[in-house]
Scaffold this motif. Structure first.
Motif, PDB file in Angstrom:
ATOM      1  N   GLU A   1       0.809  -1.215   0.000  1.00  0.00           N
ATOM      2  CA  GLU A   1       0.000   0.000   0.000  1.00  0.00           C
ATOM      3  C   GLU A   1       0.846   1.271   0.000  1.00  0.00           C
ATOM      4  N   LEU A   2       2.133   1.154   0.294  1.00  0.00           N
ATOM      5  CA  LEU A   2       2.988   2.333   0.380  1.00  0.00           C
ATOM      6  C   LEU A   2       3.320   2.867  -1.007  1.00  0.00           C
ATOM      7  N   ASP A   3       3.151   4.160  -1.188  1.00  0.00           N
ATOM      8  CA  ASP A   3       3.433   4.794  -2.480  1.00  0.00           C
ATOM      9  C   ASP A   3       4.562   5.810  -2.297  1.00  0.00           C
ATOM     10  N   ILE A   4       5.686   5.322  -1.781  1.00  0.00           N
ATOM     11  CA  ILE A   4       6.855   6.154  -1.509  1.00  0.00           C
ATOM     12  C   ILE A   4       8.098   5.404  -1.976  1.00  0.00           C
ATOM     13  N   PRO A   5       9.198   6.112  -2.252  1.00  0.00           N
ATOM     14  CA  PRO A   5      10.427   5.419  -2.645  1.00  0.00           C
ATOM     15  C   PRO A   5      11.079   4.728  -1.450  1.00  0.00           C
ATOM     16  N   VAL A   6      11.482   3.492  -1.665  1.00  0.00           N
ATOM     17  CA  VAL A   6      12.079   2.690  -0.596  1.00  0.00           C
ATOM     18  C   VAL A   6      13.387   2.078  -1.100  1.00  0.00           C
ATOM     19  N   GLY A   7      14.449   2.335  -0.373  1.00  0.00           N
ATOM     20  CA  GLY A   7      15.737   1.709  -0.662  1.00  0.00           C
ATOM     21  C   GLY A   7      16.053   0.689   0.401  1.00  0.00           C
ATOM     22  N   ILE A   8      16.411  -0.526  -0.020  1.00  0.00           N
ATOM     23  CA  ILE A   8      16.671  -1.620   0.909  1.00  0.00           C
ATOM     24  C   ILE A   8      18.081  -2.148   0.679  1.00  0.00           C
ATOM     25  N   ALA A   9      18.835  -2.309   1.760  1.00  0.00           N
ATOM     26  CA  ALA A   9      20.172  -2.891   1.698  1.00  0.00           C
ATOM     27  C   ALA A   9      20.146  -4.269   2.343  1.00  0.00           C
ATOM     28  N   ALA A  10      20.783  -5.226   1.681  1.00  0.00           N
ATOM     29  CA  ALA A  10      20.884  -6.586   2.200  1.00  0.00           C
ATOM     30  C   ALA A  10      22.340  -7.022   2.149  1.00  0.00           C
ATOM     31  N   CYS A  11      22.702  -7.941   3.033  1.00  0.00           N
ATOM     32  CA  CYS A  11      24.023  -8.558   2.988  1.00  0.00           C
ATOM     33  C   CYS A  11      23.859  -9.989   2.493  1.00  0.00           C
ATOM     34  N   SER A  12      24.509 -10.297   1.402  1.00  0.00           N
ATOM     35  CA  SER A  12      24.322 -11.599   0.766  1.00  0.00           C
ATOM     36  C   SER A  12      24.815 -12.749   1.622  1.00  0.00           C
ATOM     37  N   ASP A  13      25.692 -12.471   2.590  1.00  0.00           N
ATOM     38  CA  ASP A  13      26.277 -13.523   3.423  1.00  0.00           C
ATOM     39  C   ASP A  13      25.764 -13.484   4.864  1.00  0.00           C
ATOM     40  N   ASP A  14      24.597 -12.900   5.084  1.00  0.00           N
ATOM     41  CA  ASP A  14      24.051 -12.752   6.433  1.00  0.00           C
ATOM     42  C   ASP A  14      22.930 -13.768   6.665  1.00  0.00           C
ATOM     43  N   PRO A  15      23.170 -14.846   7.427  1.00  0.00           N
ATOM     44  CA  PRO A  15      22.121 -15.833   7.654  1.00  0.00           C
ATOM     45  C   PRO A  15      21.036 -15.364   8.627  1.00  0.00           C
ATOM     46  N   VAL A  16      21.347 -14.341   9.420  1.00  0.00           N
ATOM     47  CA  VAL A  16      20.375 -13.845  10.404  1.00  0.00           C
ATOM     48  C   VAL A  16      19.356 -12.914   9.750  1.00  0.00           C
ATOM     49  N   HIS A  17      19.790 -12.198   8.721  1.00  0.00           N
ATOM     50  CA  HIS A  17      18.905 -11.305   7.958  1.00  0.00           C
ATOM     51  C   HIS A  17      18.983 -11.742   6.491  1.00  0.00           C
ATOM     52  N   PRO A  18      18.286 -12.806   6.125  1.00  0.00           N
ATOM     53  CA  PRO A  18      18.447 -13.369   4.778  1.00  0.00           C
ATOM     54  C   PRO A  18      18.135 -12.342   3.689  1.00  0.00           C
ATOM     55  N   ALA A  19      18.975 -12.299   2.672  1.00  0.00           N
ATOM     56  CA  ALA A  19      18.761 -11.362   1.570  1.00  0.00           C
ATOM     57  C   ALA A  19      17.420 -11.590   0.889  1.00  0.00           C
ATOM     58  N   ARG A  20      16.933 -12.820   0.909  1.00  0.00           N
ATOM     59  CA  ARG A  20      15.641 -13.097   0.259  1.00  0.00           C
ATOM     60  C   ARG A  20      14.527 -12.275   0.899  1.00  0.00           C
ATOM     61  N   VAL A  21      14.626 -11.991   2.205  1.00  0.00           N
ATOM     62  CA  VAL A  21      13.598 -11.184   2.866  1.00  0.00           C
ATOM     63  C   VAL A  21      13.596  -9.770   2.289  1.00  0.00           C
ATOM     64  N   ALA A  22      14.764  -9.203   2.089  1.00  0.00           N
ATOM     65  CA  ALA A  22      14.854  -7.870   1.489  1.00  0.00           C
ATOM     66  C   ALA A  22      14.225  -7.863   0.101  1.00  0.00           C
ATOM     67  N   HIS A  23      14.471  -8.904  -0.668  1.00  0.00           N
ATOM     68  CA  HIS A  23      13.906  -8.974  -2.020  1.00  0.00           C
ATOM     69  C   HIS A  23      12.388  -9.170  -1.970  1.00  0.00           C
ATOM     70  N   GLU A  24      11.894  -9.893  -0.974  1.00  0.00           N
ATOM     71  CA  GLU A  24      10.440 -10.057  -0.821  1.00  0.00           C
ATOM     72  C   GLU A  24       9.787  -8.721  -0.474  1.00  0.00           C
ATOM     73  N   TRP A  25      10.430  -7.951   0.404  1.00  0.00           N
ATOM     74  CA  TRP A  25       9.910  -6.617   0.709  1.00  0.00           C
ATOM     75  C   TRP A  25       9.872  -5.768  -0.560  1.00  0.00           C
ATOM     76  N   ALA A  26      10.965  -5.760  -1.298  1.00  0.00           N
ATOM     77  CA  ALA A  26      11.043  -4.915  -2.493  1.00  0.00           C
ATOM     78  C   ALA A  26      10.011  -5.317  -3.532  1.00  0.00           C
ATOM     79  N   ALA A  27       9.795  -6.613  -3.688  1.00  0.00           N
ATOM     80  CA  ALA A  27       8.829  -7.089  -4.679  1.00  0.00           C
ATOM     81  C   ALA A  27       7.410  -6.670  -4.318  1.00  0.00           C
ATOM     82  N   ALA A  28       7.126  -6.549  -3.026  1.00  0.00           N
ATOM     83  CA  ALA A  28       5.788  -6.151  -2.587  1.00  0.00           C
ATOM     84  C   ALA A  28       5.544  -4.657  -2.748  1.00  0.00           C
ATOM     85  N   LEU A  29       6.600  -3.868  -2.675  1.00  0.00           N
ATOM     86  CA  LEU A  29       6.469  -2.410  -2.702  1.00  0.00           C
ATOM     87  C   LEU A  29       6.217  -1.874  -4.105  1.00  0.00           C
TER      88      LEU A  29
END
Length: 230
Positions: free
Chosen positions: A169-197
């Motif tokens: 529902e958000l209609d604003i620019p969003v920049g997301i940073a992910a670390c490809s080697d971070d198992p605690v904050h999986p990069a796939r989660v960042a990509h899922e957020w971006a795909a929804a926005l």
């Protein structure tokens, strides 16, 4: 380019010193001032940050954070779509309920360790074998949370992040940073957020780079945000 400040919030068990080291330089390079409120340790951790955002939003704000701070920034934007000018998000850890997200499980385990062993012994166990830069961050930030640390960790571990449906529902620019080697904050989660926005972009870096240069994570988020603004 935004002429106003950006308000950035730290992650679980972290502090404003670390989030400032990540974002202040990259934001200054584009003419934006970083405002980094200190966490209110204990069970008011989330409420304290959200209340501070309400107080600062005399005009639409650029808001962001790292890990749990990113969750809170997005939560505030969902609740206040007319008061948020954009989001700078680093290392989102889950969407919706935390369930068995690695970051949530890690925060709960750390809270239990602190409650069982006390702060100093918990720190000794927690920094054993980790990268020196991370050990230094934990030693400073955990001590600054003091007696409120375990409660702070539990607040972060248990709080739902915005759902993908809410992010859509958000209609604003969003920049997301992910670390490809971070198992605690999986990069796939960042990509899922971006795909929804509607306007979300991900830029990846690595924990190895973060260890050498704190600003590498901030630069990735700012670069992604600039792409999303076009």
């Amino acid at each position: 380019m935004s002429a106003g400040p950006a308000v950035l919030m730290p992650g679980t068990g972290s502090d404003e010193i670390f989030v400032r080291s990540v974002f202040a330089g990259p934001l200054a390079a584009i003419g934006v001032t970083a405002v980094t409120p200190a966490p209110e340790p204990g069970d008011r951790l989330a409420v304290g940050f959200l209340t501070r955002l309400d107080e600062l939003a005399t005009a639409p704000l650029l808001v962001g954070g790292i890990s749990f701070g990113a969750h809170l920034a997005a939560e505030w934007a969902v609740r206040n779509p007319d008061r948020c000018a954009g989001l700078l998000l680093a290392l989102p850890a889950w969407h919706g309920e935390p369930r068995d997200a690695p970051a949530s499980l890690a925060a709960k385990a750390s809270a239990e360790l602190v409650e069982r062993e006390g702060l100093e012994r918990a720190l000794k166990f927690s920094v054993d074998g980790v990268a020196p830069w991370l050990a230094a961050e934990l030693n400073r930030a955990w001590r600054r949370h003091g007696d409120g640390l375990a409660a702070s960790l539990r607040v972060a571990a248990d709080r739902p992040a915005p759902t993908l449906e809410a992010l859509a529902e958000l209609d604003i620019p969003v920049g997301i940073a992910a670390c490809s080697d971070d198992p605690v904050h999986p990069a796939r989660v960042a990509h899922e957020w971006a795909a929804a926005l509607k306007h979300g972009t991900v830029r990846e870096t690595a924990l190895a780079a973060l260890g050498q240069d704190r600003e590498s994570l901030g630069r990735a988020a700012v670069a992604a945000w600039q792409v999303s603004r076009r």
